[in-house]
Design an enzyme around this catalytic site. Structure first.
Site, mmCIF file in Angstrom:
data_model
loop_
_atom_site.group_PDB
_atom_site.id
_atom_site.type_symbol
_atom_site.label_atom_id
_atom_site.label_comp_id
_atom_site.label_asym_id
_atom_site.label_seq_id
_atom_site.Cartn_x
_atom_site.Cartn_y
_atom_site.Cartn_z
ATOM 1 N N ASP A 175 16.409 62.975 80.776
ATOM 2 C CA ASP A 175 16.637 61.596 81.221
ATOM 3 C C ASP A 175 17.999 61.088 80.758
ATOM 4 O O ASP A 175 18.512 61.525 79.717
ATOM 5 C CB ASP A 175 15.515 60.704 80.675
ATOM 6 C CG ASP A 175 15.407 59.389 81.419
ATOM 7 O OD1 ASP A 175 16.006 59.259 82.509
ATOM 8 O OD2 ASP A 175 14.734 58.481 80.903
ATOM 9 N N ARG B 179 26.258 57.528 90.070
ATOM 10 C CA ARG B 179 25.132 58.168 89.374
ATOM 11 C C ARG B 179 25.065 59.678 89.647
ATOM 12 O O ARG B 179 24.685 60.449 88.783
ATOM 13 C CB ARG B 179 23.812 57.507 89.798
ATOM 14 C CG ARG B 179 23.640 56.096 89.290
ATOM 15 C CD ARG B 179 22.341 55.485 89.829
ATOM 16 N NE ARG B 179 21.192 56.274 89.431
ATOM 17 C CZ ARG B 179 20.533 56.113 88.275
ATOM 18 N NH1 ARG B 179 20.882 55.169 87.435
ATOM 19 N NH2 ARG B 179 19.505 56.872 87.986
ATOM 20 N N HIS C 70 24.142 63.345 87.439
ATOM 21 C CA HIS C 70 23.230 64.442 87.773
ATOM 22 C C HIS C 70 23.992 65.769 87.782
ATOM 23 O O HIS C 70 23.484 66.793 87.325
ATOM 24 C CB HIS C 70 22.570 64.202 89.136
ATOM 25 C CG HIS C 70 21.740 62.954 89.175
ATOM 26 N ND1 HIS C 70 20.806 62.644 88.222
ATOM 27 C CD2 HIS C 70 21.706 61.916 90.071
ATOM 28 C CE1 HIS C 70 20.224 61.486 88.511
ATOM 29 N NE2 HIS C 70 20.768 61.021 89.625
ATOM 30 N N GLU D 2 7.383 60.013 91.363
ATOM 31 C CA GLU D 2 7.840 58.620 91.466
ATOM 32 C C GLU D 2 9.322 58.526 91.829
ATOM 33 O O GLU D 2 9.774 57.493 92.318
ATOM 34 C CB GLU D 2 7.592 57.888 90.137
ATOM 35 C CG GLU D 2 6.124 57.598 89.841
ATOM 36 C CD GLU D 2 5.328 58.820 89.387
ATOM 37 O OE1 GLU D 2 5.952 59.816 88.937
ATOM 38 O OE2 GLU D 2 4.093 58.796 89.495
ATOM 39 N N TRP E 175 10.792 59.714 94.231
ATOM 40 C CA TRP E 175 10.974 59.512 95.680
ATOM 41 C C TRP E 175 11.236 58.053 96.007
ATOM 42 O O TRP E 175 11.724 57.727 97.084
ATOM 43 C CB TRP E 175 9.744 60.003 96.454
ATOM 44 C CG TRP E 175 9.534 61.484 96.446
ATOM 45 C CD1 TRP E 175 8.502 62.153 95.844
ATOM 46 C CD2 TRP E 175 10.340 62.503 97.085
ATOM 47 N NE1 TRP E 175 8.619 63.516 96.053
ATOM 48 C CE2 TRP E 175 9.743 63.751 96.821
ATOM 49 C CE3 TRP E 175 11.507 62.463 97.844
ATOM 50 C CZ2 TRP E 175 10.262 64.959 97.283
ATOM 51 C CZ3 TRP E 175 12.043 63.657 98.316
ATOM 52 C CH2 TRP E 175 11.420 64.888 98.029
ATOM 53 N N LEU F 242 13.205 84.768 79.426
ATOM 54 C CA LEU F 242 12.733 83.390 79.518
ATOM 55 C C LEU F 242 12.145 83.070 80.900
ATOM 56 O O LEU F 242 12.731 83.426 81.917
ATOM 57 C CB LEU F 242 13.927 82.449 79.263
ATOM 58 C CG LEU F 242 13.652 80.956 79.417
ATOM 59 C CD1 LEU F 242 12.807 80.439 78.254
ATOM 60 C CD2 LEU F 242 14.959 80.167 79.506
ATOM 61 N N ARG G 196 12.437 64.490 74.873
ATOM 62 C CA ARG G 196 12.904 63.522 75.879
ATOM 63 C C ARG G 196 14.269 63.005 75.432
ATOM 64 O O ARG G 196 14.439 62.564 74.297
ATOM 65 C CB ARG G 196 11.945 62.353 76.059
ATOM 66 C CG ARG G 196 12.470 61.412 77.170
ATOM 67 C CD ARG G 196 11.455 60.402 77.656
ATOM 68 N NE ARG G 196 11.996 59.725 78.839
ATOM 69 C CZ ARG G 196 11.286 59.254 79.846
ATOM 70 N NH1 ARG G 196 9.987 59.384 79.829
ATOM 71 N NH2 ARG G 196 11.861 58.651 80.874
HETATM 72 C C1 IPE Z 1 11.473 60.907 84.255
HETATM 73 O O1 IPE Z 1 12.606 60.113 84.232
HETATM 74 C C2 IPE Z 1 11.561 61.894 85.383
HETATM 75 C C3 IPE Z 1 12.567 62.949 85.215
HETATM 76 C C4 IPE Z 1 13.297 63.139 84.148
HETATM 77 C C5 IPE Z 1 12.695 63.846 86.328
HETATM 78 P P1 IPE Z 1 12.642 58.685 84.952
HETATM 79 O O2 IPE Z 1 13.987 58.122 84.713
HETATM 80 O O3 IPE Z 1 12.209 58.822 86.357
HETATM 81 O O4 IPE Z 1 11.514 57.893 84.155
HETATM 82 P P2 IPE Z 1 11.274 56.335 83.969
HETATM 83 O O5 IPE Z 1 11.334 55.711 85.319
HETATM 84 O O6 IPE Z 1 12.371 55.829 83.090
HETATM 85 O O7 IPE Z 1 9.936 56.231 83.313
HETATM 86 C C1 IPE Z 2 17.228 61.725 84.931
HETATM 87 O O1 IPE Z 2 18.231 60.773 84.844
HETATM 88 C C2 IPE Z 2 17.256 62.495 86.228
HETATM 89 C C3 IPE Z 2 16.160 62.155 87.136
HETATM 90 C C4 IPE Z 2 15.185 61.346 86.891
HETATM 91 C C5 IPE Z 2 16.165 62.809 88.431
HETATM 92 P P1 IPE Z 2 18.074 59.332 85.482
HETATM 93 O O2 IPE Z 2 18.577 59.357 86.879
HETATM 94 O O3 IPE Z 2 16.688 58.823 85.325
HETATM 95 O O4 IPE Z 2 19.063 58.501 84.572
HETATM 96 P P2 IPE Z 2 18.858 57.040 83.989
HETATM 97 O O5 IPE Z 2 17.533 57.021 83.296
HETATM 98 O O6 IPE Z 2 18.899 56.102 85.151
HETATM 99 O O7 IPE Z 2 19.994 56.850 83.033
HETATM 100 MG MG MG Z 3 15.738 57.748 83.891
#
Ligand code: IPE
Ligand code: IPE
Ligand code: MG
Length: 241
Positions: free
Chosen positions: A21, A34, A38, A68, A70, A132, A189
């Site tokens: 995350d 953003r 990624h 979620e 999506w 792995l 996390r």
């Molecule tokens: C969790 O991160 C999902 C992934 C890392 C793929 P999110 O950014 O979607 O989670 P929330 O919305 O902060 O709970």
């Molecule tokens: C995690 O990073 C990647 C996915 C959930 C796909 P985020 O896109 O959730 O990044 P933040 O949480 O908005 O910083």
């Molecule tokens: Mg996030």
């Protein structure tokens, strides 16, 4: 971050699961779109795969896209799917060289056709590797997985393969997407959020948790090794003494 002491191989987790995350915040901090977060995050995947190989970790499960996710704007979802496809195309050869076996869990049928094809190609090409096992959680949601598991058990009872008395936690685990893997020992996390976000709810019952404020694109080999070193100092009791 300072290099950490090598960890006693006996204390290395067999299975590490990571909620990757903070990509968006990493990009926003730099005034970048953003998707650049990624993209940088994909390099952290590579670094962690390598670190797990070095440490002798057997399974690494990465939460790459949740059920979620999506809900995000189409432009971001499209960018993530393109990145996934490019990552797989690009890295399969490297996985071969590193003896990494790729697997995936989640509602893979919901991914764009091109992604599905590339994913299955990469899985096939690495199927014989013995190092792995890298499991990508894609369009994955733990509640959906549990509901699918319940349906599968109900079907098995209805078709007479098992009877109700045989349903135990172990048996139920065999009806989940993760049936081929041991439960995670260590759950990491990044980005400091104190939540699970619908990831492996059943499987992490006794996982050790490690939450770091480091954003995923900044989380590299030394960070993973620091998490493992921290894990190695834990006393896992599983409810006993
Ligand atoms: C969790 O991160 C999902 C992934 C890392 C793929 P999110 O950014 O979607 O989670 P929330 O919305 O902060 O709970
Ligand atoms: C995690 O990073 C990647 C996915 C959930 C796909 P985020 O896109 O959730 O990044 P933040 O949480 O908005 O910083
Ligand atoms: Mg996030």
């Amino acid at each position: 971050m300072a290099a950490t002491n090598p960890v006693d191989p006996a204390c290395v987790p067999r299975h590490i699961a990571i909620i990757m995350d903070g990509n968006g915040r990493w990009a926003e901090e730099r005034g970048l779109p953003r998707r650049e977060g990624h993209r940088a995050g994909a390099d952290s995947v590579r670094a962690c795969v390598e670190a797990c190989g070095d440490l002798g970790v057997e399974f690494l499960t990465l939460y790459a896209f949740s059920s979620e996710n999506w809900k995000r704007p189409k432009t971001e979802v499209d960018a993530l799917m393109r990145l996934l496809e490019a990552f797989l195309k690009d890295k399969t050869k490297e996985m071969q060289q590193q003896n990494v076996r790729l697997q995936a869990i989640g509602r893979l049928d919901l991914l764009p056709e091109r992604c599905q094809k590339q994913l299955h190609r990469s899985i096939e090409q690495t199927a014989e590797n013995t190092g792995l096992t890298l499991v990508l959680a894609l369009s994955y949601g733990s509640r959906e997985e549990i509901v699918d598991g319940v349906k599968s058990v109900v079907r098995a009872v209805r078709e007479g393969h098992i009877d109700e008395a045989m349903i135990t936690p172990d048996l139920f685990g065999k009806h989940l997407y993760t049936r081929y893997y041991p439960d995670p020992d260590l759950l990491i996390r990044t980005s400091g959020e104190m939540r699970i976000s619908n990831f492996l709810l059943w499987q992490i019952s006794y996982a050790e948790m490690y939450i770091t404020r480091t954003l995923w694109p900044d989380f590299r080999q030394d960070d993973l090794k620091a998490a493992v070193a921290d894990y190695a100092r834990r006393n896992r009791r599983f409810g006993g003494l």
